[in-house]
Design an enzyme around this catalytic site. Structure first.
Site, PDB file in Angstrom:
ATOM      1  N   HIS A  91      14.332 -56.756  21.080  1.00  0.00           N
ATOM      2  CA  HIS A  91      14.743 -57.127  19.790  1.00  0.00           C
ATOM      3  C   HIS A  91      14.163 -55.837  19.442  1.00  0.00           C
ATOM      4  O   HIS A  91      15.036 -54.666  18.449  1.00  0.00           O
ATOM      5  CB  HIS A  91      13.637 -57.759  19.097  1.00  0.00           C
ATOM      6  CG  HIS A  91      14.333 -58.586  18.203  1.00  0.00           C
ATOM      7  ND1 HIS A  91      15.791 -59.167  18.227  1.00  0.00           N
ATOM      8  CD2 HIS A  91      13.861 -57.998  16.500  1.00  0.00           C
ATOM      9  CE1 HIS A  91      15.409 -59.389  16.336  1.00  0.00           C
ATOM     10  NE2 HIS A  91      14.857 -58.443  15.906  1.00  0.00           N
ATOM     11  N   ASP A 132      17.226 -54.289  16.750  1.00  0.00           N
ATOM     12  CA  ASP A 132      17.205 -53.746  15.812  1.00  0.00           C
ATOM     13  C   ASP A 132      17.811 -52.356  15.097  1.00  0.00           C
ATOM     14  O   ASP A 132      17.917 -51.772  14.323  1.00  0.00           O
ATOM     15  CB  ASP A 132      15.706 -53.751  14.343  1.00  0.00           C
ATOM     16  CG  ASP A 132      15.540 -55.684  14.560  1.00  0.00           C
ATOM     17  OD1 ASP A 132      16.400 -55.724  14.309  1.00  0.00           O
ATOM     18  OD2 ASP A 132      14.246 -55.630  13.893  1.00  0.00           O
ATOM     19  N   HIS A 189      12.021 -50.468  10.578  1.00  0.00           N
ATOM     20  CA  HIS A 189      13.597 -50.618   9.637  1.00  0.00           C
ATOM     21  C   HIS A 189      13.301 -48.922   8.249  1.00  0.00           C
ATOM     22  O   HIS A 189      14.175 -48.624   8.386  1.00  0.00           O
ATOM     23  CB  HIS A 189      13.504 -51.715   8.657  1.00  0.00           C
ATOM     24  CG  HIS A 189      13.864 -52.803   9.899  1.00  0.00           C
ATOM     25  ND1 HIS A 189      15.326 -52.934  10.456  1.00  0.00           N
ATOM     26  CD2 HIS A 189      13.443 -53.852   9.689  1.00  0.00           C
ATOM     27  CE1 HIS A 189      15.256 -53.938  10.833  1.00  0.00           C
ATOM     28  NE2 HIS A 189      14.307 -54.906  10.654  1.00  0.00           N
TER      29      HIS A 189
END
Length: 274
Positions: free
Chosen positions: A232, A236, A258
């Protein structure tokens, strides 16, 4: 390669992961050189927000894009699917400020795109080929991009909790690899952090249907992959770096999230604009 857009519109409805609000999105075909653009249809003035790195304004638990005082947050899963399916031009109409979480991965969006189909357009894609080393480092974590003939991601996740520990994966990206090995990987949360997140107004739409939850004893739901967390993380990363454009290169990351991903995308995007 030529630029690509959808063959027909595609719609989906659900709830936002953090907002918990009902939301509908419709993905529309778009002309050449449009790029990926979000359009808020719930506002009197339909503000358009291009999905580019320069418009990233927050990375708190998700990637947020803003134009003036209008925002779209948690765009990374949808952007990842668009990246994995090779869509260059798309107008995304959305009637709230956060896309649906679906099942917490990007596979629902990927299937939506696949069912809509895609068409080649009459202009060549402007790929951004990494031709130097980019590195974003905060002393504990880093993400970098180096030249590579294709698209490759190598990611190391380091988690202090024994249940997860160290996870590593390296993928040379193709559409099939993305669909089989990355797109189904769901977002993950530590059970003891859930209440704090909700108190902060985050994770309000999270359930065991769209988030993998774990505690000190084990997992509260069934994993799709033993190393679903690092997969995952790669999902992202691919969504975040798509904000720089159709990028080709080798992305190498350790504990990145992020914030670092989008700082890298901003550095690449700034060079591309020159």
């Amino acid at each position: 390669m030529q630029q690509q857009t959808l063959a027909k519109p595609a719609a989906y409805a659900g709830v936002g992961l953090h907002s918990g609000k009902e939301v509908e999105i419709t993905l529309h075909p778009a002309p050449v050189d449009t790029g990926i653009v979000f359009v808020r249809t719930d506002l009197e003035e339909r503000t358009e927000i291009p999905a580019v790195a320069a418009n990233v304004t927050s990375t708190l638990r998700a990637t947020t894009l803003s134009m003036r005082d209008v925002r779209i947050f948690t765009v990374e899963h949808l952007m990842s699917a668009l990246h994995g399916f090779g869509i260059d031009n798309c107008r995304i109409e959305i009637n709230a400020e956060e896309p649906p979480v679906a099942d917490g991965s990007s596979i629902v969006f990927l299937d939506l795109l696949k069912n809509a189909g895609r068409v080649q357009q009459d202009k060549e894609r402007r790929e951004i080929r990494i031709d130097k080393v980019y590195r974003i480092d905060d002393g504990e974590r880093f993400v970098m991009a180096v030249p590579y003939d294709g698209l490759r991601v190598s990611f190391t996740s380091l988690n202090e909790r024994k249940l997860i520990g160290v996870q590593y994966h390296d993928f040379i990206l193709t559409e099939d690899v993305y669909r089989k090995d990355i797109a189904p990987a769901r977002t993950i949360a530590y059970e003891k952090e859930v209440d704090a997140l909700r108190a902060a107004g985050l994770g309000l739409g999270g359930t065991l249907e769209n988030v993998i939850v774990y505690n000190d004893e084990g997992w509260l739901n069934t994993l799709r992959f033993e190393d679903e967390l690092v997969r995952h993380k790669i999902l992202d990363l691919l969504g975040d770096v798509r904000l720089a454009g159709a990028v080709k290169g080798h992305f190498i990351a350790v504990k990145s999230g992020h914030e670092l991903n989008t700082r890298l995308a901003k550095a690449i995007y700034a060079d591309w604009l020159r």
